[in-house]
Enzyme design. Structure first.
Site, PDB file in Angstrom:
ATOM      1  CB  CYS A   1      -0.945   0.000   1.195  1.00 10.23           C
ATOM      2  SG  CYS A   1      -2.217  -1.274   1.100  1.00 10.23           S
TER       3      CYS A   1
ATOM      4  CB  SER B   1      11.613  -1.064   5.922  1.00 11.15           C
ATOM      5  OG  SER B   1      10.561  -0.528   5.132  1.00 11.15           O
TER       6      SER B   1
ATOM      7  CG  ASP C   1      19.877   0.405   4.836  1.00 15.11           C
ATOM      8  OD1 ASP C   1      21.054   0.574   4.446  1.00 15.11           O
ATOM      9  OD2 ASP C   1      19.415  -0.712   5.104  1.00 15.11           O
ATOM     10  CB  ILE C   2      21.833   2.444   9.227  1.00 17.72           C
ATOM     11  CG1 ILE C   2      21.297   1.001   9.373  1.00 17.72           C
ATOM     12  CG2 ILE C   2      20.825   3.437   9.789  1.00 17.72           C
ATOM     13  CD1 ILE C   2      21.123   0.571  10.821  1.00 17.72           C
TER      14      ILE C   2
END
Length: 341
Positions: free
Chosen positions: A159, A195, A217-218
């Site tokens: 979504c 994610s 990301d990290i």
């Protein structure tokens, strides 16, 4: 002679504006799929499972309930203990009164494997979030249907990533002159979040539509593309040059998308190129609002209400995917439901 007022360089677009058009499409398509008889047709039911105390999830549930009820859907919020969630989902899978299922994550913080197991518990036929393996596999491999070569049952996309795609279409970042599936060709996009639920699927969707996507990301930066000249049928992933960070990729980016789930992170405004489009999908503000309006051409400060509109769009698609005799009056409407993907 009075001096002319200098127009503002940045246009702020609110989620409501984007969601309104999508919800109109949802209502029209639902009516067609149900045969056009809204009075006698059953109101579709979305069962929502809340097994955590995340304030963002509670707010999302409240928005979802309001949007559902305003647009002809029933919203059944079921608050359950996480230890019995699996059994509750299995019951909902077998319940003919439930048309779609959503689960608010995370449920088991620090144990993403268990959350993934819960995602797989939801029936493919009721997975309104598109998180079951079949839907995710189709998305990553750029397969848009569940039943090739017949191609009548469309796969469900996650979504929030799909909401951002729809926002980019609304903002005319997609080029309608190009072939469907190539409409981001030539665009460079940075997504700050990788994610498994949001950032990685979003990078894949954008790359599958032709963009060069820097996924951050990290752990570092990865690059999602379909190859030079978008020659490949689906995206490829490789690591960015060693040492690359936001300082290297933000000045290159036509679109910057922030999704870092913490109030402590802000996208460095000074690195954003003049005229970039900036979109925030985190529940926190990843952009310094006043500052980014001095650099961006378009700024979308939140995406949540678009996500809810896409949630209902996915629910209508699940209903359209159900088996029906070929000669039924709604067969044509079902085959054409949301033909634009």
């Amino acid at each position: 002679m009075a001096s002319q007022e200098v127009p503002k360089t940045c246009k702020v677009i609110m989620a409501d504006t984007i969601a309104k058009k999508l919800l109109s499409e949802v209502r029209e398509t639902l009516a067609k799929v149900q045969g056009g008889d809204e009075k006698s047709a059953k109101r579709p039911c979305l069962a929502a499972f809340l097994a955590n105390d995340d304030p963002a999830a509670v707010q999302y549930a409240e928005w979802s309930k309001k949007t559902c009820e305003e647009n002809g859907f029933d919203f059944d919020l079921r608050k359950v203990d996480k230890e019995v969630l699996e059994e509750a989902l299995m019951d909902a899978n077998q319940d003919d009164s439930v048309d779609g299922i959503i689960v608010y994550y995370p449920i088991f913080p620090g144990n993403p494997t268990h959350d993934k197991y819960i995602q797989e518990t939801v029936s493919l036929a009721k997975d309104v979030e598109g998180l079951c393996h079949t839907h995710l596999s189709n998305m990553y491999h750029n397969v848009r249907f569940l039943d090739p070569p017949t191609n009548l049952k469309k796969s469900i996309l996650p979504c929030t990533p799909l909401a951002i795609v729809k926002a980019l279409e609304h903002l005319q970042i997609y080029n309608p002159i190009l072939a469907y599936g190539n409409r981001l060709f030539g665009k460079t996009i940075t997504v700050i979040n990788r994610s498994e639920v949001n950032g990685r699927p979003l990078a894949a969707l954008l790359a599958n539509d032709g963009a060069t996507v820097y996924s951050v990301d990290i752990t570092g930066v990865q690059v999602f593309t379909r190859g030079k000249g978008i020659k490949n049928p689906r995206h490829q992933v490789h690591d960015a040059p060693e040492g690359w960070a936001l300082k290297d990729i933000l000045p290159l980016s036509d679109v910057v998308i922030g999704g870092v789930p913490t109030e402590n992170f802000k996208v460095p405004t000074e690195l954003i190129r003049d005229g970039a489009v900036c979109i925030n999908f985190s529940s926190f503000r990843n952009f310094d609002g006043p500052a980014v309006k001095e650099k961006a051409s378009i700024y979308v400060p939140s995406i949540g209400k678009v996500t809810i509109a896409v949630l209902l769009r996915n629910l209508v698609r699940l209903i359209a995917n159900r088996p029906r005799p070929a000669g039924t009056s709604d067969a044509k409407a079902i085959s054409e439901a949301f033909a634009d993907g």
